[in-house]
Scaffold this active site. Structure first.
Site, PDB file in Angstrom:
ATOM      1  N   TYR A  22       0.841  -1.211   0.000  1.00 10.59           N
ATOM      2  CA  TYR A  22       0.000   0.000   0.000  1.00 10.59           C
ATOM      3  C   TYR A  22       0.872   1.255   0.000  1.00 10.59           C
ATOM      4  O   TYR A  22       0.652   2.180   0.777  1.00 10.59           O
ATOM      5  CB  TYR A  22      -0.940   0.038   1.215  1.00 10.59           C
ATOM      6  CG  TYR A  22      -1.640  -1.257   1.491  1.00 10.59           C
ATOM      7  CD1 TYR A  22      -2.462  -1.845   0.535  1.00 10.59           C
ATOM      8  CD2 TYR A  22      -1.481  -1.906   2.717  1.00 10.59           C
ATOM      9  CE1 TYR A  22      -3.097  -3.059   0.796  1.00 10.59           C
ATOM     10  CE2 TYR A  22      -2.105  -3.112   2.977  1.00 10.59           C
ATOM     11  CZ  TYR A  22      -2.912  -3.682   2.010  1.00 10.59           C
ATOM     12  OH  TYR A  22      -3.524  -4.877   2.261  1.00 10.59           O
TER      13      TYR A  22
ATOM     14  N   LYS B 129      22.190  -7.974  19.867  1.00 15.91           N
ATOM     15  CA  LYS B 129      21.062  -7.540  20.713  1.00 15.91           C
ATOM     16  C   LYS B 129      20.154  -8.755  20.821  1.00 15.91           C
ATOM     17  O   LYS B 129      18.973  -8.725  20.490  1.00 15.91           O
ATOM     18  CB  LYS B 129      20.354  -6.337  20.059  1.00 15.91           C
ATOM     19  CG  LYS B 129      19.272  -5.707  20.912  1.00 15.91           C
ATOM     20  CD  LYS B 129      19.795  -5.008  22.155  1.00 15.91           C
ATOM     21  CE  LYS B 129      18.632  -4.533  23.007  1.00 15.91           C
ATOM     22  NZ  LYS B 129      19.067  -4.024  24.318  1.00 15.91           N
TER      23      LYS B 129
ATOM     24  N   ASP C 266      23.708  -1.938  23.383  1.00 17.82           N
ATOM     25  CA  ASP C 266      23.546  -0.769  24.254  1.00 17.82           C
ATOM     26  C   ASP C 266      24.673  -0.705  25.287  1.00 17.82           C
ATOM     27  O   ASP C 266      25.252   0.370  25.533  1.00 17.82           O
ATOM     28  CB  ASP C 266      22.157  -0.748  24.915  1.00 17.82           C
ATOM     29  CG  ASP C 266      21.694  -2.129  25.390  1.00 17.82           C
ATOM     30  OD1 ASP C 266      22.347  -3.139  25.051  1.00 17.82           O
ATOM     31  OD2 ASP C 266      20.689  -2.203  26.103  1.00 17.82           O
TER      32      ASP C 266
ATOM     33  N   ASP D  23      28.270  -0.474  11.727  1.00 17.02           N
ATOM     34  CA  ASP D  23      28.229   0.857  11.107  1.00 17.02           C
ATOM     35  C   ASP D  23      28.166   1.937  12.193  1.00 17.02           C
ATOM     36  O   ASP D  23      28.959   2.893  12.213  1.00 17.02           O
ATOM     37  CB  ASP D  23      26.989   0.921  10.191  1.00 17.02           C
ATOM     38  CG  ASP D  23      26.968   2.136   9.284  1.00 17.02           C
ATOM     39  OD1 ASP D  23      27.901   2.954   9.349  1.00 17.02           O
ATOM     40  OD2 ASP D  23      26.010   2.276   8.507  1.00 17.02           O
TER      41      ASP D  23
ATOM     42  N   ASP E  80      31.395   4.566  13.836  1.00 20.72           N
ATOM     43  CA  ASP E  80      31.379   6.030  13.888  1.00 20.72           C
ATOM     44  C   ASP E  80      31.728   6.495  15.310  1.00 20.72           C
ATOM     45  O   ASP E  80      32.434   7.488  15.500  1.00 20.72           O
ATOM     46  CB  ASP E  80      30.003   6.585  13.504  1.00 20.72           C
ATOM     47  CG  ASP E  80      29.883   6.839  12.001  1.00 20.72           C
ATOM     48  OD1 ASP E  80      30.532   6.109  11.234  1.00 20.72           O
ATOM     49  OD2 ASP E  80      29.155   7.772  11.605  1.00 20.72           O
TER      50      ASP E  80
HETATM   51  N1  GGG Z   1      33.086   6.676   2.324  1.00 19.22           N
HETATM   52  C1  GGG Z   1      31.955   6.102   1.784  1.00 19.22           C
HETATM   53  C2  GGG Z   1      30.693   6.801   2.196  1.00 19.22           C
HETATM   54  O1  GGG Z   1      30.259   7.723   1.563  1.00 19.22           O
HETATM   55  N2  GGG Z   1      30.106   6.374   3.298  1.00 19.22           N
HETATM   56  C3  GGG Z   1      28.930   6.972   3.797  1.00 19.22           C
HETATM   57  C4  GGG Z   1      27.859   6.018   4.153  1.00 19.22           C
HETATM   58  O2  GGG Z   1      26.699   6.398   4.177  1.00 19.22           O
HETATM   59  N3  GGG Z   1      28.197   4.799   4.483  1.00 19.22           N
HETATM   60  C5  GGG Z   1      27.268   3.825   4.868  1.00 19.22           C
HETATM   61  C6  GGG Z   1      27.939   2.521   5.065  1.00 19.22           C
HETATM   62  O3  GGG Z   1      29.168   2.475   5.238  1.00 19.22           O
HETATM   63  O4  GGG Z   1      27.255   1.499   5.069  1.00 19.22           O
END
Ligand code: GGG
Length: 359
Positions: free
Chosen positions: A149, A193, A226, A250, A254
């Protein structure tokens, strides 16, 4: 001893935003180190990414993987454009390459270099030295699902995470083998998790325990994501190799990047350890449209990614030389981009790395 020159073909996708600025800097470093490594790099440049999408309606051509396949490695800048939804740019270029070339281990080192300040107080250079190994071809990024939908008031979206025993086993084994090779704290931490996600992540936990039994020399730890987020901040020095699913890896990588001073210092390798396909090397950061085109992006994540590529290509001494040059520039602290509190340009930072390579 006489050694012969080795030729490598490198597929180069600078991509979007600051990718266009950092990739040429990484190539300058590769060109400088090449003669010393008795290597020659032949660059196959591809103009794929958001601008290509605006012209052709796709991020890369239909036969893109065929054109990349013959390369020894791929060097990627960034993908993402303010006028194109992120799921299109990511699913149109980065994720199909990772999956298509079975680059199942996304290796993301996070090192607090001497001379760089962590946002955490009291952390000295060298005290944080970990690698996040992220499962890179399945899990939460498998793109299994759909809309029902679509665009109607009762719209339904289903997004299925896919965990296979084979997929988990091979990435977990890669993490253990990396911990053995690093020979540092000899610890592998698995992140799930599984209290809430009682299928895929329970399979992950079980598989982790099974693979761990093959590596009695390695200490293991299992954390819920967590708790892992808390412990990355509270005791980052305790981590050595961390292995996690696609989504958790991911996010946590970061976090590990910022704990070591800047995402502008975080490199990554998307590895096909079987070497059937080319592996891909990219800075962890994205296209950063807010600073793109201003000549101030930190090139060091791309340069360190090139160093990881050198190692993968069988040029470990060149890889170490590049990393040492980066470390020397950071330790000296005179030349640095604004993300590290400096006012140097992208090019000036690379110039300093090139000078350090000569020392
Ligand atoms: N250097 C690659 C890039 O642009 N990474 C940004 C991104 O959104 N990465 C998501 C990921 O690594 O899965």
């Amino acid at each position: 001893m006489l050694t012969s020159m080795r030729n490598f073909s490198i597929a180069v996708i600078a991509g979007d935003g600051v990718g266009q600025e950092v990739v040429p800097e990484a190539l300058r470093v590769l060109d400088r180190i090449a003669p010393r490594a008795q290597a020659a790099f032949d660059y196959l440049r591809f103009d794929w990414g958001a601008e290509y999408y605006l012209r052709h309606g796709r991020m890369m051509p239909v036969d893109a993987l065929d054109r990349l396949r013959a390369a020894d490695a791929i060097l990627l800048g960034a993908v993402g454009h303010p006028d194109i939804p992120d799921h299109i740019t990511l699913n149109g270029l980065l994720l199909p390459i990772r999956r298509g070339f079975d680059e199942y281990a996304n290796v993301r080192p996070a090192v607090l270099y001497p001379g760089v300040a962590s946002p955490l107080s009291g952390r000295e250079g060298g005290s944080i030295d970990m690698v996040v190994v992220r499962e890179n071809t399945e899990g939460e990024y498998a793109q299994v699902g759909g809309f029902l939908y679509q665009h109607q008031p009762d719209e339904i979206a289903i997004q299925t995470a896919v965990f296979t025993r084979r997929g988990i086993e091979r990435v977990v084994r890669h993490a253990f083998e990396l911990a053995m090779r690093r020979g540092k704290k000899r610890r592998v931490t698995s992140i799930t998790k599984s209290n809430a996600q009682g299928f895929g992540m329970v399979l992950w936990d079980r598989t982790f325990t099974k693979v761990a039994a093959e590596f009695p020399e390695i200490e293991t730890e299992s954390l819920l994501v967590d708790a892992a987020a808390m412990n990355f901040v509270r005791r980052p020095e305790s981590f050595d190799v961390v292995v996690a699913s696609n989504l958790f890896g991911d996010i946590l990588s970061d976090l590990s990047a910022i704990l070591t001073g800047s995402i502008g210092l975080a490199p990554s390798a998307n590895l096909d350890p079987s070497r059937r396909y080319p592996s891909m090397f990219e800075p962890v950061h994205g296209s950063a449209p807010d600073i793109a085109g201003r000549g101030i992006v930190n090139p060091l994540a791309a340069i360190l990614s090139a160093s990881m590529m050198l190692d993968h290509l069988g040029l470990p001494e060149a890889a170490v030389a590049v990393e040492r040059a980066v470390a020397a520039v950071l330790a000296e602290g005179k030349v640095r981009t604004p993300d590290l509190g400096g006012s140097s340009s992208t090019r000036e930072v690379t110039d300093a790395v090139l000078a350090a390579l000569c020392d």
